[in-house]
Write a protein that holds these residues in place. Structure first.
Motif, mmCIF file in Angstrom:
data_model
loop_
_atom_site.group_PDB
_atom_site.id
_atom_site.type_symbol
_atom_site.label_atom_id
_atom_site.label_comp_id
_atom_site.label_asym_id
_atom_site.label_seq_id
_atom_site.Cartn_x
_atom_site.Cartn_y
_atom_site.Cartn_z
ATOM 1 N N PHE A 185 0.772 -1.263 -0.125
ATOM 2 C CA PHE A 185 0.036 -0.076 0.010
ATOM 3 C C PHE A 185 0.859 1.313 0.017
ATOM 4 O O PHE A 185 0.177 2.415 -0.143
ATOM 5 N N CYS A 186 1.997 1.269 0.204
ATOM 6 C CA CYS A 186 3.060 2.479 0.234
ATOM 7 C C CYS A 186 4.058 2.413 -0.894
ATOM 8 O O CYS A 186 4.331 1.560 -1.204
ATOM 9 N N ARG A 187 4.562 3.577 -0.945
ATOM 10 C CA ARG A 187 5.738 3.695 -1.736
ATOM 11 C C ARG A 187 6.797 4.317 -1.098
ATOM 12 O O ARG A 187 6.589 5.317 -0.383
ATOM 13 N N SER A 188 8.087 4.393 -1.605
ATOM 14 C CA SER A 188 9.270 5.030 -0.858
ATOM 15 C C SER A 188 8.838 6.649 -1.214
ATOM 16 O O SER A 188 8.229 7.126 -2.132
ATOM 17 N N GLY A 189 8.888 7.351 -0.011
ATOM 18 C CA GLY A 189 8.683 8.922 -0.176
ATOM 19 C C GLY A 189 7.294 9.179 0.530
ATOM 20 O O GLY A 189 7.147 10.127 0.672
#
Ligand SMILES: Cc1ncc(COP(=O)(O)O)c(C=O)c1O
Length: 466
Positions: A185-189
């Motif tokens: 569910f998340c991305r870097s940054g």
């Protein structure tokens, strides 16, 4: 000869607070492992060994029983106790001694309980069903076997957690669930919100995945709604990670009203909540988990690590319906599936009533430990809720955090500094976490608490750095 060898090995055991029978059992095990006690040799009679060691016959009986439980000797009716004839593989003995010397308050682990008999019983039952065992050796659906999900979700319901077996997935503990959620569910940054101090396993992983973590202020109930509202406006976070029951490290538990307020804010800002319920089954009564209140706003996971045994590595996760396929695919990519043998073992432990019995034992043991905490540190600022494993101790003003942790360590007491729980860039509380569940015995716990009480009462010698 045999009696002498056992006596020598017994005298070599360190007096580290373990009961005498355990030290003796360990000594006999070492003698067998090293070949000093040969297969099929007879152990001394209970009376002869008791007289030689100056202990009671009862102690010898317990030591022999413990050695028999480990499968090293067998008692033959009317004939005595004999070293087992079969050759044992070396790896059986490769585990470290499970009774540490120090007063280690470092790890949030369940109190020491002998789980060997219930595991043995569950394994024995499974062993009577060869077809089932062969089936468990196959690849399965990543979600886990339906019958296992049904049995475990039925059990969770009896503890107040409402998960849908058709939606739930097994994981390899709660830590794996966190990793899955962040990767799906998340991305870097991305920016994620969490409590002002939070579980290091989450902080470390989010950092490794190059996410920004912002802490939200807390009170004795956990997340403060006003601060959450402000943080949602300011950072537009991807998600909120929180532990509503027995938060790690503060032990805070949110009331039902607080849970509803947190949910309402996240709904308004369209922020998904990651609910870490790893401690959720410990209290006999708690407000409902967030997932019961709104399963489409919440990713919920828990595990059996705290209420049964961390070594089982069985966790479970449920995500909102619209995300289910993504989770299923990710689990498949991560590890194909969780071993069905593990979930079968857990189902059997539940079925035999042992999972509930262990949980009850943990609760009772923690109540006794909580009394000792109160006796020794009651006059200090300690946040604790029974039957939680950890307490959060705010240091008196005269102690600097790093000095206190070092002073405790110098006296053989391990505590965890607030620094480990603090998101990068946030203010560090002058506090330490004490896992009062971790010391191996109540005596060790008291010993450690007495040292901490002594340290807290004294002012450290001031240093004058140039
Ligand atoms: C808040 C929290 N979440 C997750 C975990 C990891 O649990 P598991 O052993 O199930 O991976 C822990 C372990 O201490 C924890 O305290």
């Amino acid at each position: 000869m045999t009696i002498e060898a056992i006596q020598q090995a017994f005298l070599r055991q360190s007096e580290d607070g373990r009961p005498i029978y355990r030290r003796l059992a360990e000594a006999i095990a070492q003698q067998i492992e090293s070949g000093q006690l040969a297969a099929s040799s007879k152990l001394p009679t209970h009376r002869a060994l008791a007289d030689r060691l100056g202990v009671t016959v009862g102690t010898i009986t317990r030591a022999y029983a413990e050695t028999e439980r480990r499968g090293l000797v067998e008692a033959r009716v009317g004939a005595g106790t004999y070293v087992c004839a079969h050759n044992r593989p070396g790896w059986v003995f490769s585990y470290p001694n499970q009774t540490p010397d120090e007063c280690n308050f470092g790890y949030n682990i369940p109190p020491a309980i002998d789980r060997a008999p219930i595991l043995a019983s569950a394994i024995q039952t499974l062993s009577q069903h060869p077809d089932l065992l062969n089936h468990l050796m196959l690849y399965q659906d990543p979600q886990g076997l339906t019958a296992h999900r049904e049995a475990i979700s039925r059990w969770l319901r009896t503890h107040g957690v409402q998960l849908d077996p058709a939606r739930m997935h097994f994981t390899s503990g709660a830590q794996h669930a966190i990793q899955l959620v962040l990767s799906v569910f998340c991305r870097s940054g991305d920016t994620l919100l969490t409590e002002q101090v939070a579980y290091p396993g989450f902080l470390g992983l989010a950092r490794q995945m190059q996410m920004t973590i912002k802490g939200v202020e807390m009170d004795a109930e956990g997340l403060l709604p006003d601060s959450l509202e402000t943080a949602c406006r300011q950072y537009q976070p991807r998600m909120l990670y929180c532990t509503p029951t027995l938060q790690n490290p503060t032990a805070a538990t949110m009331s039902r009203e607080r849970r509803e307020a947190i949910l309402a804010i996240c709904r308004r800002h369209q922020v998904l909540i990651i609910e870490d319920d790893v401690n959720g089954l410990l209290p006999a009564k708690t407000p409902p988990p967030l997932v019961n209140l709104d399963s489409e706003q919440v990713i919920h996971f828990g595990s059996l690590s705290k209420c049964l045994a961390p070594g089982l590595r069985l966790g479970y996760i449920q995500v909102p319906v619209k995300h289910q396929n993504r989770l299923n695919t990710a689990l498949h990519h991560h590890c194909l599936m969780i071993s069905p043998l593990l979930s079968a073992l857990v189902c059997e432990l539940i079925h035999q009533g042992d999972a509930d019995r262990v949980l009850q034992q943990i609760r009772e043991d923690m109540q006794l430990r909580a009394k000792r905490l109160e006796n020794y540190l009651g006059q200090y600022q300690v946040q604790y809720q029974s039957p939680g494993f950890h307490a959060w101790l705010a240091l008196p003003d005269h102690w600097r955090l790093s000095d206190f942790v070092a002073a405790a360590e110098a006296r053989g007491v391990v505590v965890k500094s607030a620094e480990l729980f603090t998101p990068p860039g946030s203010t560090i509380y002058q506090a330490v976490r004490l896992a009062i569940s971790a010391p191996h015995s109540h005596d060790k716990l008291e010993q450690g608490l007495a040292i901490l009480a002594e340290l807290l009462a004294q002012a450290p010698y001031p240093d004058f750095p140039l």
